[in-house]
Structures are given as structure tokens and as C-alpha cells.
Write a protein that holds these residues in place. Structure first.
Motif, PDB file in Angstrom:
ATOM      1  N   UNK A 256       0.860  -1.180   0.000  1.00 47.29           N
ATOM      2  CA  UNK A 256       0.000   0.000   0.000  1.00 47.29           C
ATOM      3  C   UNK A 256       0.898   1.232   0.000  1.00 47.29           C
ATOM      4  N   UNK A 257       0.347   2.347  -0.476  1.00 46.34           N
ATOM      5  CA  UNK A 257       1.129   3.588  -0.573  1.00 46.34           C
ATOM      6  C   UNK A 257       1.179   4.295   0.776  1.00 46.34           C
ATOM      7  N   UNK A 258       1.855   3.653   1.723  1.00 44.08           N
ATOM      8  CA  UNK A 258       2.005   4.217   3.065  1.00 44.08           C
ATOM      9  C   UNK A 258       3.450   4.067   3.515  1.00 44.08           C
ATOM     10  N   UNK A 259       3.806   4.826   4.530  1.00 41.90           N
ATOM     11  CA  UNK A 259       5.132   4.713   5.134  1.00 41.90           C
ATOM     12  C   UNK A 259       4.980   4.458   6.624  1.00 41.90           C
ATOM     13  N   UNK A 260       5.946   3.733   7.177  1.00 41.96           N
ATOM     14  CA  UNK A 260       5.924   3.352   8.579  1.00 41.96           C
ATOM     15  C   UNK A 260       7.029   4.090   9.331  1.00 41.96           C
ATOM     16  N   UNK A 261       6.660   4.680  10.459  1.00 45.09           N
ATOM     17  CA  UNK A 261       7.637   5.344  11.328  1.00 45.09           C
ATOM     18  C   UNK A 261       7.620   4.595  12.657  1.00 45.09           C
ATOM     19  N   UNK A 262       8.684   3.872  12.947  1.00 42.23           N
ATOM     20  CA  UNK A 262       8.719   3.054  14.159  1.00 42.23           C
ATOM     21  C   UNK A 262       8.817   3.944  15.396  1.00 42.23           C
ATOM     22  N   UNK A 263       7.950   3.680  16.355  1.00 38.75           N
ATOM     23  CA  UNK A 263       7.879   4.490  17.580  1.00 38.75           C
ATOM     24  C   UNK A 263       8.752   3.861  18.665  1.00 38.75           C
ATOM     25  N   UNK A 264      10.044   3.974  18.489  1.00 41.81           N
ATOM     26  CA  UNK A 264      10.989   3.326  19.414  1.00 41.81           C
ATOM     27  C   UNK A 264      11.126   4.077  20.731  1.00 41.81           C
ATOM     28  N   UNK A 265      10.667   5.328  20.769  1.00 41.30           N
ATOM     29  CA  UNK A 265      10.879   6.162  21.954  1.00 41.30           C
ATOM     30  C   UNK A 265       9.756   6.046  22.984  1.00 41.30           C
ATOM     31  N   UNK A 266       8.710   5.260  22.674  1.00 43.73           N
ATOM     32  CA  UNK A 266       7.617   5.116  23.651  1.00 43.73           C
ATOM     33  C   UNK A 266       7.781   3.783  24.394  1.00 43.73           C
ATOM     34  N   UNK A 267       7.261   3.678  25.620  1.00 48.86           N
ATOM     35  CA  UNK A 267       7.465   2.456  26.409  1.00 48.86           C
ATOM     36  C   UNK A 267       6.555   1.299  25.978  1.00 48.86           C
ATOM     37  N   UNK A 268       5.457   1.593  25.316  1.00 44.12           N
ATOM     38  CA  UNK A 268       4.499   0.535  24.975  1.00 44.12           C
ATOM     39  C   UNK A 268       5.076  -0.416  23.925  1.00 44.12           C
ATOM     40  N   UNK A 269       4.890  -1.682  24.163  1.00 43.53           N
ATOM     41  CA  UNK A 269       5.255  -2.739  23.215  1.00 43.53           C
ATOM     42  C   UNK A 269       4.060  -3.676  23.096  1.00 43.53           C
ATOM     43  N   UNK A 270       4.001  -4.418  22.016  1.00 43.85           N
ATOM     44  CA  UNK A 270       2.922  -5.382  21.826  1.00 43.85           C
ATOM     45  C   UNK A 270       3.506  -6.763  21.555  1.00 43.85           C
ATOM     46  N   UNK A 271       2.883  -7.792  22.113  1.00 38.63           N
ATOM     47  CA  UNK A 271       3.407  -9.155  22.005  1.00 38.63           C
ATOM     48  C   UNK A 271       2.421 -10.052  21.268  1.00 38.63           C
ATOM     49  N   UNK A 272       2.947 -10.808  20.318  1.00 39.22           N
ATOM     50  CA  UNK A 272       2.184 -11.836  19.618  1.00 39.22           C
ATOM     51  C   UNK A 272       2.370 -13.142  20.375  1.00 39.22           C
ATOM     52  N   UNK A 273       1.254 -13.820  20.696  1.00 38.72           N
ATOM     53  CA  UNK A 273       1.292 -15.070  21.449  1.00 38.72           C
ATOM     54  C   UNK A 273       0.696 -16.210  20.624  1.00 38.72           C
ATOM     55  N   UNK A 274       1.206 -17.410  20.880  1.00 38.80           N
ATOM     56  CA  UNK A 274       0.502 -18.620  20.470  1.00 38.80           C
ATOM     57  C   UNK A 274      -0.364 -19.036  21.658  1.00 38.80           C
ATOM     58  N   UNK A 275      -1.636 -19.339  21.407  1.00 43.22           N
ATOM     59  CA  UNK A 275      -2.560 -19.713  22.484  1.00 43.22           C
ATOM     60  C   UNK A 275      -3.240 -21.032  22.149  1.00 43.22           C
ATOM     61  N   UNK A 276      -3.484 -21.852  23.181  1.00 45.06           N
ATOM     62  CA  UNK A 276      -4.226 -23.101  22.987  1.00 45.06           C
ATOM     63  C   UNK A 276      -4.908 -23.481  24.292  1.00 45.06           C
ATOM     64  N   UNK A 277      -5.879 -24.363  24.181  1.00 46.08           N
ATOM     65  CA  UNK A 277      -6.647 -24.813  25.333  1.00 46.08           C
ATOM     66  C   UNK A 277      -5.901 -25.958  26.013  1.00 46.08           C
TER      67      UNK A 277
END
Length: 297
Positions: A256-277
């Protein structure tokens, strides 16, 4: 009274609990309405409690009925899983694994994981569905999925998780946006901009995490649109409808015609998890988790 609960009772109950209408349920079951009424009355006599509240206009589940519906759904899902496994064994397969995922999983570990699984365990079949975090968790609880790739901090007690990737957030702006020429970017510069965000349906805890970024910068975002689809977000950003905040890994794989600016200076991070029962007895689960851990190590 010599009645005992039989499979047909559970089947009739489940259909009526879904339809909440005796005539429609009877038609779906290909039985008479009085016949369905008798079967439900037998169940209520066996359990010694009403399962439905009904009057001339409405039918609804009682508290006992709501509980029974949840348990009956689990029984039928398990029976469906048994049938699927038997069919796979008859085909010479080990098992079938049903996977749910969000878009960022495809841009990170999922392709490599599936490729290695195919090489190491070619007799395991994989079914894939792209689903929101919340729907994946609901399906995992009901054993309608074997694994989910999710971003959320809140899990039901029977769900086990394994962290895959913790990453920064990124600001998504239209290609050629003046902000991309700056050496340092502050989110405060975008107080007057419209934002396109993942909705709470994507994940309530993820949504709250993103909103905490705005709170740290002391402003409430003007939200033009909320969606659960990353490509929709990027297309709308490219058209100048607004800007977005997404996990950094989503910059891979989308054109897509977009650009990404990584927000390295903020404390928030997001985690991808594998989940199962934890209660899921599909014997393909250890194969899958072992290969995942091997890749991550």
C-alpha cells in the motif's frame, strides 16, 4: 419416572436453544412441534428444573439452560473433533490442526512454522482461518480451534500461551507525508489528525494499550474509523482519510502507498502469542509447539 437423558434430547435441546422458537426448531429437526415440546419437558423432568422460560410470544433460556447450552456445545464440538480425527486416520494422516491467526502472524512466524511442520510432520493437515483475537479465544475455549495467534493480555483460565514476538508500534502515514523527513517524530504533532485504529473487537486489551499511548501524550485521538482488518487501515491511510498506529511487523507483506515510522521512543510494546486450550486432547498439539520452540530458539 424411568426417563434417562439420551443423545436425541441433547440434540433437540441444542437446536431449540439456538432458535429460541419451538416451530422453527421443530421444522429444522423434522419433527412435530408437540413432539419437540414433549422431549424438552422430559429433559426438564429429568433435571428437575426448567431449561426454558416461555410464554405466547417469547422463548428464552433459564440460568440452568444457559449452563447446559455451554456444556452441550462442548460435547458436540468434541464429537465433531472425534469425527475429523477418525477421518484423518482413515486417510493415513496423523491428525488435523485448526489454526486461527491475525494478520501480523502471517508477517512474522506463521509461514516458516507451517513450512517446517510440513517437512517434519507431513501427515498433519492444517486448516487456517484469519479471525479477530476475541473470536479466536472464544473458539479455543470451545475447542473449535486448536491454536490461535493472538495479541491480548487477558485470557480465560484454561488457555495457555507462549510468547512469540514482542515489538514496537509504528505510525502509518501516507507516502510522501512531510513528517517522514523529520529526524525525530512526536505523537503530539498529530493531535489534530484523524486516526484509523484496530477496534475493540480486534482485542480489548490491545485497544486499551494503544489508547494508553495517546494518554501518555495527553490527548484524545480523533478516530475516523475502527476496523479489524490491517489492509483496510493501510488503504484508508493511503487515501488520506487518517493515520494509524499498528504493530511494526505489519509493514511486511502489504503493498500500500504508506510509510511506517517506528515508535521506538515510547514504552508501549505489543506481544504476539501462540494460544491453545490446556484441556484440548488433539495429539498434534505437542508436535506443533515443539516446532515453534525450535524456531524461536
Amino acid at each position: 419416572m424411568n426417563y434417562q437423558i439420551e443423545f436425541r434430547h441433547l440434540h433437540y435441546f441444542r437446536v431449540l436453544a439456538e432458535e429460541l422458537h419451538f416451530r422453527k426448531a421443530a421444522e429444522r429437526l423434522f419433527i412435530s412441534q408437540p413432539g419437540l415440546t414433549r422431549q424438552i419437558k422430559q429433559m426438564e423432568e429429568i433435571y428437575r428444573t426448567p431449561l426454558f422460560e416461555r410464554d405466547k410470544r417469547n422463548v428464552k433460556l433459564t440460568e440452568a439452560g444457559i449452563f447446559l447450552k455451554q456444556e452441550v456445545d462442548l460435547v458436540f464440538n468434541q464429537l465433531n473433533n472425534i469425527r475429523t480425527q477418525i477421518e484423518k486416520i482413515a486417510e493415513g494422516k496423523i491428525t488435523n490442526l485448526k489454526l486461527g491467526f491475525i494478520g501480523s502472524a502471517v508477517q512474522t512466524i506463521l509461514p516458516e512454522l507451517l513450512a517446517k511442520l510440513k517437512v517434519k510432520q507431513p501427515l498433519i493437515d492444517i486448516s487456517l482461518q484469519e479471525l479477530s483475537n476475541e473470536i479466536q479465544l472464544e473458539m479455543l475455549v470451545r475447542n473449535e480451534l486448536d491454536f490461535g495467534f493472538v495479541r491480548t493480555a487477558n485470557y480465560p483460565s484454561q488457555i495457555q500461551t507462549y510468547p512469540i514476538l514482542t515489538e514496537n508500534f509504528a505510525l502509518v502515514v501516507p507516502k510522501g507525508h512531510p513528517i517522514t523527513t523529520r529526524k525525530k517524530v512526536s505523537l503530539s504533532d498529530f493531535k489534530e489528525e484523524s486516526f484509523i485504529l484496530f477496534s475493540k473487537q480486534y482485542s480489548a486489551s490491545y485497544y486499551d494499550l494503544v489508547m494508553s499511548i495517546f494518554r501518555d501524550h495527553q490527548f484524545e485521538p480523533k478516530v475516523a474509523l475502527r476496523t479489524v482488518n490491517a489492509l483496510s487501515i493501510f488503504n484508508l491511510v493511503s487515501q488520506g482519510i487518517g493515520i494509524a498506529i499498528v504493530p511494526s511487523s505489519l509493514k511486511k507483506g502489504y503493498h500500500a502507498d504508506v510509510e511506517f515510522i517506528e515508535l521506538t521512543h515510547i514504552p508501549q510494546r505489543t506481544t504476539l502469542y501462540l494460544a491453545w486450550n490446556k484441556e484440548n486432547r488433539n495429539h498434534g498439539i505437542p508436535f506443533f509447539t515443539d516446532i515453534l520452540k525450535e524456531i524461536l530458539q
